[in-house]
Design a protein around this motif. Structure first.
Motif, PDB file in Angstrom:
ATOM      1  N   HIS A 182      18.412   7.701  70.021  1.00  0.00           N
ATOM      2  CA  HIS A 182      19.356   8.810  70.229  1.00  0.00           C
ATOM      3  C   HIS A 182      20.430   8.903  69.156  1.00  0.00           C
ATOM      4  CE1 HIS A 182      17.443   9.330  74.095  1.00  0.00           C
ATOM      5  NE2 HIS A 182      17.748   8.064  74.425  1.00  0.00           N
ATOM      6  N   THR A 237      18.870  15.472  63.787  1.00  0.00           N
ATOM      7  CA  THR A 237      18.289  16.813  63.966  1.00  0.00           C
ATOM      8  C   THR A 237      18.948  17.847  63.057  1.00  0.00           C
ATOM      9  OG1 THR A 237      19.825  17.150  65.821  1.00  0.00           O
ATOM     10  CG2 THR A 237      17.615  16.392  66.369  1.00  0.00           C
ATOM     11  N   SER A 262      13.953  15.046  66.672  1.00  0.00           N
ATOM     12  CA  SER A 262      14.706  14.436  67.768  1.00  0.00           C
ATOM     13  C   SER A 262      15.491  13.256  67.212  1.00  0.00           C
ATOM     14  CB  SER A 262      13.784  13.975  68.893  1.00  0.00           C
ATOM     15  OG  SER A 262      14.515  13.262  69.871  1.00  0.00           O
ATOM     16  N   ASP A 263      16.610  12.941  67.824  1.00  0.00           N
ATOM     17  CA  ASP A 263      17.414  11.802  67.384  1.00  0.00           C
ATOM     18  C   ASP A 263      16.915  10.484  67.980  1.00  0.00           C
ATOM     19  OD1 ASP A 263      19.077  13.375  65.879  1.00  0.00           O
ATOM     20  OD2 ASP A 263      20.561  13.691  67.470  1.00  0.00           O
ATOM     21  N   ASN A 264      15.915  10.597  68.863  1.00  0.00           N
ATOM     22  CA  ASN A 264      15.382   9.378  69.510  1.00  0.00           C
ATOM     23  C   ASN A 264      14.142   8.916  68.736  1.00  0.00           C
ATOM     24  OD1 ASN A 264      15.042   7.317  71.313  1.00  0.00           O
ATOM     25  ND2 ASN A 264      14.150   8.588  72.935  1.00  0.00           N
ATOM     26  N   THR A 275       8.840  10.509  67.532  1.00  0.00           N
ATOM     27  CA  THR A 275      10.021  10.686  68.406  1.00  0.00           C
ATOM     28  C   THR A 275       9.558  11.129  69.771  1.00  0.00           C
ATOM     29  OG1 THR A 275      10.347  13.037  67.883  1.00  0.00           O
ATOM     30  CG2 THR A 275      11.298  11.432  66.343  1.00  0.00           C
ATOM     31  N   ASN A 288       9.975  14.045  70.666  1.00  0.00           N
ATOM     32  CA  ASN A 288       9.809  15.505  70.548  1.00  0.00           C
ATOM     33  C   ASN A 288       8.929  15.840  69.353  1.00  0.00           C
ATOM     34  OD1 ASN A 288      10.203  18.220  71.267  1.00  0.00           O
ATOM     35  ND2 ASN A 288      11.914  18.410  69.811  1.00  0.00           N
TER      36      ASN A 288
END
Length: 788
Positions: free
Chosen positions: A7, A25, A31-33, A49, A51
């Motif tokens: 995240h 992002t 995605s930040d994950n 990720t 996403n």
């Protein structure tokens, strides 16, 4: 070193700077994950990720994203689920199975798509070419300008990128130049604007294909939002014109009002000046009339000198009437004149005024007639003011009627009105001047009159709710002129304010006339019989030296006269001498007469002293003001010496009557006070109480009472004497002897005991004083069993 975070995106460790560079992002990461990272043979990073999958090219510093649309089984990848085999294939684990690919086989779409406008909506309704909105006259993609009315303030522009390879991954950026400063990056190809201010704008839009290749050619369209009609340039021109016109008239109005105020101010200053001068004239008139009245008496045997004295007196009275007329005009003009109406015989009042001109009519050989078929007509009117009305009208008629002419006064009843007509055959009034005849300061003949008589007459008639009119024919060489003034007064009292209606006078005027006719005889008799010896003291408080000296000369033959030149000195003198009467002017420096009167009437030491107020102001409100401050009498300048003498005589006679009343009460009965009792009655009751409570004390004397009352010996002695005509010591002694008689009547037989109980410590002195008062000694009183 690359580090994937939960995240917080992708982090690049930079050992030289000892910090991290973050890719999230905002930089293109889906995605930040970050769940897994691997590197291919071309140094590209592949990042899974939650996403989708991302490829990072470090040489161009750009991300390329992949998701289900690109053939992935799922956008959600497993943590650390990645494998890079020896053949260069990469494997990633997803929630929906395993995906493998060779990075060398993945091609990039390098085509930069063209951007086009596809649709326009107003209020979320598509706009068609040449519809009622009038916005589009051709396809939106082929026009360069859009014009919206001010009420077409919610519109949407739709656009499209001509890239059909995974077109749902196309990206767009738009900006409304003139309204926005930054690009808006969106996935949905539309832009909506609401409530745009009127003005000129330019809408810009660009697009990118599925692999993020942006077309550098920006699509543009000019947009103009028209202002409402009230904000157009011609509307502002109208506003400016209207404001200019309004400002002009406001400035003109303010200037006119300023000029009017200035004129009214100057007129007020002029009237105030004349009013103040008129008030000041009354003082020298008083100084003229007083000596003239005495001179008239002294010259009864010298007919020529007496004739001159009478002439001076008559002209002084005429000047006094003119002064009053000016003052009345000032009050009427300012709306401060109050009339008091009494139901009286109007015919009789008019006949009195008519008769006063009889001698003048004989001198000028004028045919002077009075016609009225009614012996009496009862009307509600203010006698003083109505006399001025007809005096002015008759005076005006005589002024402009030549010798040998005719003046007729006629009184008739007409419906619910009384009609009074005054007709003369003088030179008449030019027709052009008739409308201005009642205007203040207007004069037909500039050489005669003041120009306020008829203006005052009209004001007085209107205050009576009546009407006055004039008809005139100017004289010619062959024929005399004719002028008729007509006054209409209403019968009854419905047209009047009840507050200003007084009860019927009941021959008040006859009584006043009888008094005036016999003043000289009354005063002479009284002064001869009662005032041969000076017994009363009078304090004159007047700032005018001549008036003060005149009053002093008039009174010093019969009274002890003291003088003060202002209210403060008068107050100090009054406390010092306790005079029998005070005569004070109203307008004085330092302390005026009203304040002096209030101090005299509210101070216990001086509250018993009668006060006569002198003033140049004759209005009832000024009289009322003076009486409210405690004045016993109010005399208006110009005043007669005889009137002043009679006022003084009456007040001193009243004082003698009060002395007799108070002396009888304090000697015989206990004084009973209530809420309506005067300060003097309260004072006597307190004094009587002190004597009663201390009757047995040998210390009961003037000094003891002074301490109890809180008043100096001299003031206490003078005040008690002025109220009762008794000596305070005699009063104490009489009270002691009265109580002695009461004790004998109750059965006491010891003279010594009774003497001690009533405050006598010397029996012989007690017996001597008892015999002096009752005619017998205490022993003889006891032998006679209480009979004196």
């Amino acid at each position: 070193m690359w580090v994937g975070t939960y995240h917080h995106g992708l982090a690049l460790l930079q050992p030289k700077n000892n910090n991290f560079r973050i890719f999230d992002t905002n930089k293109g990461l889906p995605s930040d994950n970050v769940l897994a990272i691997t590197e291919d043979k071309n140094d590209n990073l592949w990042i899974s990720t939650d996403n989708g999958l991302a490829k990072y090219d470090p040489y161009v510093n750009a991300f390329r994203s992949f998701n289900i649309i690109d053939g992935l089984p799922d956008n959600q990848f497993n943590t650390n689920s990645v494998l890079n085999d020896s053949e260069g294939k990469i494997f990633f684990g997803t929630y929906n199975g395993l995906v493998s690919f060779n990075p060398q086989n993945i091609q990039k779409n390098t085509f930069a798509p063209t951007t086009v406008f596809s649709n326009l909506k107003l209020f979320n309704i598509p706009v068609k070419i040449d519809d009622k909105s009038g916005v589009l006259n051709a396809d939106i993609n082929f026009i360069k300008n859009l014009t919206f009315k001010h009420d077409q303030n919610i519109f949407t522009i739709e656009f499209s990128a001509l890239n059909f390879v995974k077109s749902n991954k196309n990206k767009y950026a738009y900006m409304l130049k003139g309204f926005e400063k930054n690009w808006n990056y969106v996935d949905i190809p539309s832009a909506t604007y609401t409530n745009l201010p009127a003005g000129d704008y330019q809408f810009l839009v660009k697009s990118a294909n599925n692999d993020g290749i942006w077309n550098r050619n920006i699509k543009k369209i000019n947009i103009k939002v028209l202002p409402p009609f009230w904000r157009t340039w011609w509307a502002y021109l109208i506003y400016l014109t209207a404001v200019s016109i309004i400002a002009y008239y406001i400035a003109k109005f303010l200037k006119a009002r300023s000029q009017l105020r200035q004129e009214l101010h100057f007129e007020k200053m002029k009237l105030d000046f004349f009013t103040n001068v008129s008030h000041e004239i009354r003082t020298p008139l008083t100084l003229i009339l007083g000596p003239i009245e005495k001179l008239e008496k002294l010259t009864t045997e010298n007919s020529l000198a007496n004739k001159y004295a009478v002439s001076i007196k008559n002209n002084t009275n005429r000047l006094y009437r003119l002064v009053n007329e000016l003052l009345d005009f000032r009050k009427a003009d300012s709306g401060k004149m109050h009339l008091y109406f009494v139901k009286e015989d109007l015919v009789g009042v008019i006949k009195e005024v008519f008769d006063s001109f009889q001698t003048l009519a004989e001198v000028k050989d004028i045919q002077y007639t009075f016609k009225c078929f009614y012996p009496e007509i009862l009307v509600y009117f203010d006698k003083n003011q109505i006399e001025k009305v007809f005096f002015n009208l008759l005076s005006n008629a005589f002024k402009f009627t030549n010798k040998g002419g005719a003046i007729n006064l006629k009184v008739t009843l007409k419906a619910k009105n009384v009609k009074v007509s005054i007709t003369d055959n003088g030179k008449g009034i030019p027709i052009k001047n008739l409308d201005d005849i009642f205007t203040k300061f207007y004069q037909v003949d500039q050489s005669m009159g003041t120009g306020i008589g008829l203006a005052l007459t009209k004001s007085l008639i209107e205050l009576h709710k009546g009407k006055i009119s004039v008809k005139s024919k100017p004289a010619t060489q062959d024929k005399a002129g004719k002028t008729t003034f007509t006054v209409l007064l209403k019968l009854g009292k419905d047209h009047l304010n009840e507050i200003n209606i007084l009860p019927m006078s009941q021959n008040e005027n006859i009584i006043i006339e009888d008094i005036e006719d016999n003043l000289s005889e009354i005063i002479t008799d009284n002064l001869t019989e009662e005032n041969k010896i000076k017994t009363a003291s009078i304090l004159i408080v007047e700032d005018n030296d001549e008036v003060r000296d005149f009053i002093k000369q008039s009174l010093e033959t019969n009274y002890f006269v003291y003088e003060s030149e202002n209210g403060l000195e008068g107050w100090k003198t009054a406390l010092q001498i306790i005079p029998d009467l005070i005569i004070s002017d109203v307008m004085m420096p330092i302390m005026d007469g009203l304040e002096l009167c209030k101090k005299i009437k509210t101070d216990l030491r001086t509250s018993h002293i009668p006060v006569i107020m002198l003033t140049a102001k004759s209005a009832p409100v000024h009289h009322l003001h003076g009486l409210q401050h405690g004045a016993d009498a109010y005399i208006t300048k110009l005043f007669s010496d005889q009137i002043l003498q009679l006022k003084i005589q009456n007040l001193l006679s009243l004082k003698v009557a009060l002395q007799q009343k108070y002396s009888e009460q304090i000697l015989k009965l206990p004084i009973i006070i209530n809420s309506e009792s005067s300060k003097d009655e309260v004072f006597l009751q307190r004094l009587q109480q002190i004597v009663e409570e201390n009757i047995s004390s040998t210390n009961l004397d003037l000094a003891f009472i002074t301490t109890e009352i809180g008043m100096s010996k001299s003031v206490l002695y003078k005040k008690f004497s002025a109220l009762t005509n008794l000596s305070l010591n005699e009063f104490i002694k009489n009270q002691r002897l009265k109580h002695a008689v009461e004790l004998f009547q109750k059965g006491e037989t010891s003279t010594l005991t009774v003497a001690l109980q009533v405050g006598f410590n010397d029996v012989k002195y007690f017996s001597r004083e008892f015999k002096k008062k009752y005619g017998i000694t205490p022993s003889e009183y006891l032998k006679n069993k209480g009979e004196i």
